[in-house]
Structure formats: C-alpha cells, structure tokens
Design a protein around this motif. Structure first.
Motif, PDB file in Angstrom:
ATOM      1  N   PRO A  26     -16.748 -39.946  76.732  1.00 46.71           N
ATOM      2  CA  PRO A  26     -15.912 -38.909  77.797  1.00 46.71           C
ATOM      3  C   PRO A  26     -14.434 -39.252  77.406  1.00 46.71           C
ATOM      4  N   LEU A  27     -13.982 -40.459  77.192  1.00 46.46           N
ATOM      5  CA  LEU A  27     -12.697 -40.946  76.900  1.00 46.46           C
ATOM      6  C   LEU A  27     -12.218 -40.336  75.585  1.00 46.46           C
ATOM      7  N   PHE A  28     -13.046 -40.522  74.466  1.00 45.71           N
ATOM      8  CA  PHE A  28     -12.772 -40.066  73.377  1.00 45.71           C
ATOM      9  C   PHE A  28     -12.677 -38.568  73.043  1.00 45.71           C
ATOM     10  N   LEU A  29     -13.576 -37.910  73.824  1.00 43.71           N
ATOM     11  CA  LEU A  29     -13.342 -36.465  73.930  1.00 43.71           C
ATOM     12  C   LEU A  29     -12.199 -35.947  74.554  1.00 43.71           C
ATOM     13  N   LEU A  30     -11.780 -36.679  75.823  1.00 45.01           N
ATOM     14  CA  LEU A  30     -10.490 -36.371  76.530  1.00 45.01           C
ATOM     15  C   LEU A  30      -9.217 -36.681  75.508  1.00 45.01           C
ATOM     16  N   PHE A  77      -0.852 -44.873  67.092  1.00 45.66           N
ATOM     17  CA  PHE A  77      -1.705 -45.961  67.708  1.00 45.66           C
ATOM     18  C   PHE A  77      -2.988 -44.814  67.926  1.00 45.66           C
ATOM     19  N   ALA A  78      -2.933 -43.361  68.031  1.00 44.82           N
ATOM     20  CA  ALA A  78      -3.890 -42.582  68.576  1.00 44.82           C
ATOM     21  C   ALA A  78      -5.118 -42.649  67.528  1.00 44.82           C
ATOM     22  N   HIS A  79      -5.026 -42.524  66.218  1.00 47.25           N
ATOM     23  CA  HIS A  79      -5.987 -42.819  65.484  1.00 47.25           C
ATOM     24  C   HIS A  79      -6.888 -43.983  65.572  1.00 47.25           C
ATOM     25  N   LYS A  80      -6.234 -45.008  65.750  1.00 56.75           N
ATOM     26  CA  LYS A  80      -6.865 -46.307  65.694  1.00 56.75           C
ATOM     27  C   LYS A  80      -7.567 -46.440  66.860  1.00 56.75           C
ATOM     28  N   MET A  81      -7.073 -45.808  68.245  1.00 54.09           N
ATOM     29  CA  MET A  81      -7.654 -45.837  69.440  1.00 54.09           C
ATOM     30  C   MET A  81      -9.027 -45.182  69.664  1.00 54.09           C
ATOM     31  N   LEU A  82      -9.039 -43.959  68.758  1.00 53.96           N
ATOM     32  CA  LEU A  82     -10.108 -42.925  68.920  1.00 53.96           C
ATOM     33  C   LEU A  82     -11.296 -43.483  67.987  1.00 53.96           C
ATOM     34  N   VAL A  83     -10.803 -44.072  66.664  1.00 58.77           N
ATOM     35  CA  VAL A  83     -11.758 -44.937  65.945  1.00 58.77           C
ATOM     36  C   VAL A  83     -12.604 -46.042  66.856  1.00 58.77           C
ATOM     37  N   ASP A  84     -11.843 -46.838  67.359  1.00 58.50           N
ATOM     38  CA  ASP A  84     -12.402 -47.869  68.088  1.00 58.50           C
ATOM     39  C   ASP A  84     -13.438 -47.475  69.211  1.00 58.50           C
ATOM     40  N   PHE A  85     -13.236 -46.320  69.778  1.00 57.77           N
ATOM     41  CA  PHE A  85     -14.287 -45.954  70.888  1.00 57.77           C
ATOM     42  C   PHE A  85     -15.503 -45.945  70.265  1.00 57.77           C
ATOM     43  N   PHE A  86     -16.080 -45.930  69.046  1.00 61.10           N
ATOM     44  CA  PHE A  86     -17.016 -45.947  68.265  1.00 61.10           C
ATOM     45  C   PHE A  86     -17.361 -47.394  67.619  1.00 61.10           C
ATOM     46  N   SER A  87     -16.408 -47.920  67.575  1.00 63.19           N
ATOM     47  CA  SER A  87     -16.615 -49.184  66.818  1.00 63.19           C
ATOM     48  C   SER A  87     -16.899 -50.570  67.749  1.00 63.19           C
ATOM     49  N   LYS A  88     -18.009 -51.390  67.302  1.00 63.67           N
ATOM     50  CA  LYS A  88     -18.417 -52.477  68.020  1.00 63.67           C
ATOM     51  C   LYS A  88     -17.221 -53.682  67.720  1.00 63.67           C
ATOM     52  N   HIS A  89     -16.550 -53.503  66.459  1.00 60.12           N
ATOM     53  CA  HIS A  89     -15.913 -54.537  65.973  1.00 60.12           C
ATOM     54  C   HIS A  89     -14.521 -53.908  66.059  1.00 60.12           C
ATOM     55  N   LYS A  90     -13.745 -53.986  67.065  1.00 59.06           N
ATOM     56  CA  LYS A  90     -12.314 -53.398  67.043  1.00 59.06           C
ATOM     57  C   LYS A  90     -11.321 -54.345  66.623  1.00 59.06           C
ATOM     58  N   SER A  91     -11.132 -54.337  65.670  1.00 63.58           N
ATOM     59  CA  SER A  91     -10.220 -55.477  64.759  1.00 63.58           C
ATOM     60  C   SER A  91      -9.080 -54.901  64.187  1.00 63.58           C
ATOM     61  N   SER A  92      -8.044 -55.510  63.904  1.00 66.19           N
ATOM     62  CA  SER A  92      -6.891 -55.204  63.053  1.00 66.19           C
ATOM     63  C   SER A  92      -6.286 -56.278  62.338  1.00 66.19           C
ATOM     64  N   THR A  93      -5.891 -56.214  61.035  1.00 69.02           N
ATOM     65  CA  THR A  93      -5.345 -57.299  60.431  1.00 69.02           C
ATOM     66  C   THR A  93      -3.945 -57.620  61.086  1.00 69.02           C
ATOM     67  N   PHE A  94      -3.605 -59.100  60.679  1.00 67.83           N
ATOM     68  CA  PHE A  94      -2.260 -59.497  61.385  1.00 67.83           C
ATOM     69  C   PHE A  94      -1.282 -58.584  60.792  1.00 67.83           C
ATOM     70  N   SER A  95      -1.301 -58.153  59.490  1.00 65.58           N
ATOM     71  CA  SER A  95      -0.056 -57.398  58.948  1.00 65.58           C
ATOM     72  C   SER A  95      -0.199 -55.881  59.556  1.00 65.58           C
ATOM     73  N   GLY A  96      -1.300 -55.370  59.783  1.00 63.82           N
ATOM     74  CA  GLY A  96      -1.706 -54.136  60.364  1.00 63.82           C
ATOM     75  C   GLY A  96      -1.103 -53.900  61.755  1.00 63.82           C
ATOM     76  N   CYS A  97      -1.497 -55.172  62.457  1.00 68.53           N
ATOM     77  CA  CYS A  97      -1.102 -55.225  63.952  1.00 68.53           C
ATOM     78  C   CYS A  97       0.427 -55.151  64.235  1.00 68.53           C
ATOM     79  N   VAL A  98       1.206 -56.231  63.393  1.00 66.23           N
ATOM     80  CA  VAL A  98       2.780 -56.145  63.237  1.00 66.23           C
ATOM     81  C   VAL A  98       3.339 -54.629  62.976  1.00 66.23           C
TER      82      VAL A  98
END
Length: 312
Positions: A26-30, A77-98
């Motif tokens: 539901p949150l992904f669709l919203l 941040f939107a694309h990462k959040m939407l992908v993570d709704f269906f990801s069991k391993h919600k990760s980001s590299t250190f450089s990606g996070c920065v």
C-alpha cells in the motif's frame, strides 16, 4: 589525512519507512502515485513556463527553478525508498549514503532560500510596481538564483566534510528510509557533538535569515494590499501571495519540526514522518497550489491546449 574518515563500515543498512510487511505494497503504491504526480506537475510547470511568453517574468522564472529543485530533491531519495519496499536487504554503500545526504541537503537548502527570494519578488511587485522592471532585471534574477544554489552547496559541503571526518566502526543500521545527516551522526563512534552543533546552527541561521526576509516582505505586502482601492486588484494581489505563503508555511513548518531542536529531544521516528511530509507531499501540494490557485498558469495552460488544437 589526519582527522579524516578511517571508517570500517563499508555499507549502511536502512530500516526503511516501516517494518510492517502488510504496509509495504500500500505504501509503495501511494508513494509511487505521489511521486508520479510530483514529476508530472513540476515538469509540466517548467515546460508550460518555457513555452508561454506571457509567463516569461521573474516570478515564473523563480517558480520554474523551484519546480526543478522539487524534482531533484524528491528524486534523490524517492527511487531508493520505492525499491526498498520490495527489498529484504535495504543497504547502501558508504559513499552512496554520503552522496545521497549531500545532494538532499543541497536541494532542500536551495529550495528554502528560493522561497524567500520569491517572497521578496512578490513584495517588489505589490509594494513598488513602478520600479519592478528596474529592480527585478534579468541579470539580477539570474544572480539571485545562483546565490540560492551556491548557499545550498556551501551548507551541504560543510556538513558533508564534517561527516567524512568521523569514524564509523559500527553499528551500521540507519533508522531511516534514506541517508539523512542526523541518523548518520548517531552511528559515528567519534564525538559528533561539533557536527550536531553545526547542523543546529546552520539550520537555525538559514531558517532565521529566510524567515526574516519572508516576514518583512509579507508585512509590507499586507500593508500595501490594504491601500489598494480596487477590489479586483486587491484580490489578485492576495491570491498570488497566498499561494506562495501556503507553500512557505508547509515547508518551514515541517523542516523546523524536523531539524531545529536540541539533540536530546530529537526523535528519528518524528523525523521520518516529517521527512515524508516535506520531501514527498509538499512538492506534490506545491504543484496543485501554484496551478489551481494561479489564474495566469491556468490561462497559459488553456492557451497551450488551444494552440495545439489549432495547429492540428
């Protein structure tokens, strides 16, 4: 390289917006719908302003840049959040996070300053209409836009450089759905007190500076509107100012609630809710506010539709 980051953490694990599996779809669709409306509304606004000569004014020049900022910082941040709704391993590299926190800070700061510049432009329009063309020249408008971007870049670089000087040796679980600076500071095994103070001071100074510009501008606008004898012109002046004031209230209210508070009272759960509001909902609402409440935009949209029909 003394004093710079010697982190042992190679990636961060994001908790996400919610851990409830029943809310993922539901949150992904919203949020997909909200993000789609934002993209269509903002890109449509930029194209409409670009195609219609009657909108080639300082007000809509600022509005097109504001729309661009909305698209950029929502996309950060939107694309990462939407992908993570269906990801069991919600990760980001250190450089990606920065990088994510860097670009988010750039566009969020720039947008706030843009709103203060737009308040000044509205003030000049209503208070000094005869001097408007002399004050708001094309060169001045371009310089004001560049100052907004430069201020956003300086603010973001300050916090990013401070972040890179910290050590991250674990834990690496970020209690957020994207890499924002406050939750990252909490994970550092170095003393992040100076970083927290810089964040508080910079956020407070920027908020106070832009708030003063906006308040002074609108006090002068209100006084000027009361002196207008024509009810039609009074209503038009109030309408264009009300759209901008609504956008300002929504953004500054949520940002202030999220960032400008002592670290002892800081709540990551509160910040999640606040971030969702001003990074997803506000850009979408701005599109509706500036289109549905703005007669010039609606007239320009009708003109574009008419031009397309007549050309076919």
């Amino acid at each position: 390289m003394a004093g710079w980051n010697h982190t042992r953490v190679k990636e961060f694990l994001l908790v996400g917006l919610t851990e409830n599996p029943n809310l993922q779809i539901p949150l992904f669709l919203l949020f997909t719908l909200i993000y789609f409306i934002t993209l269509v509304g903002k890109c449509g606004m930029i194209i409409l302003i670009w195609l219609n000569p009657q909108l080639h004014t300082p007000m809509y020049f600022f509005l097109s840049n504001l729309s661009f900022c909305d698209v950029c910082y929502s996309t950060v941040f939107a694309h990462k959040m939407l992908v993570d709704f269906f990801s069991k391993h919600k990760s980001s590299t250190f450089s990606g996070c920065v990088l994510q926190s860097f670009f988010f800070a750039v566009y969020a700061t720039t947008e706030g300053i843009f709103l203060s510049m737009m308040a000044y432009e509205r003030c000049v329009t209503i208070v000094n209409p005869l001097l408007y063309t002399a004050i708001m020249t094309q060169r001045d408008c371009i310089q004001m836009v560049l100052v907004c971007y430069l201020a956003g870049l300086i603010n973001s670089l300050t916090h990013t450089i401070g972040l890179l000087k910290l050590d991250f040796c674990g834990p690496n679980i970020v209690n957020h759905y994207f890499c924002d600076i406050p939750p990252l500071l909490r994970l550092s095994c170095s003393d992040a007190h100076n970083n927290e103070m810089l964040l508080l001071i910079f956020s407070g100074v920027l908020a106070m500076f832009t708030f003063i510009i906006i308040m002074v501008s609108y006090i002068r606008i209100i006084i000027a509107i009361q002196r207008i004898r024509s009810a039609e012109w009074r209503l038009k002046a109030f309408s264009t100012s009300a759209s901008h004031l609504t956008a300002v209230t929504l953004l500054y209210g949520s940002v202030t609630f999220s960032y400008i508070q002592p670290s002892s009272q800081y709540s990551l759960e509160q910040e999640k809710v606040s971030n969702v509001f001003y990074t997803l909902l506000i850009p979408m609402l701005n599109s509706l506010i500036y289109s549905l409440r703005n007669k010039d935009v609606k007239d320009a949209a009708k003109w574009s539709v008419w031009q397309k029909r007549t050309s076919t």
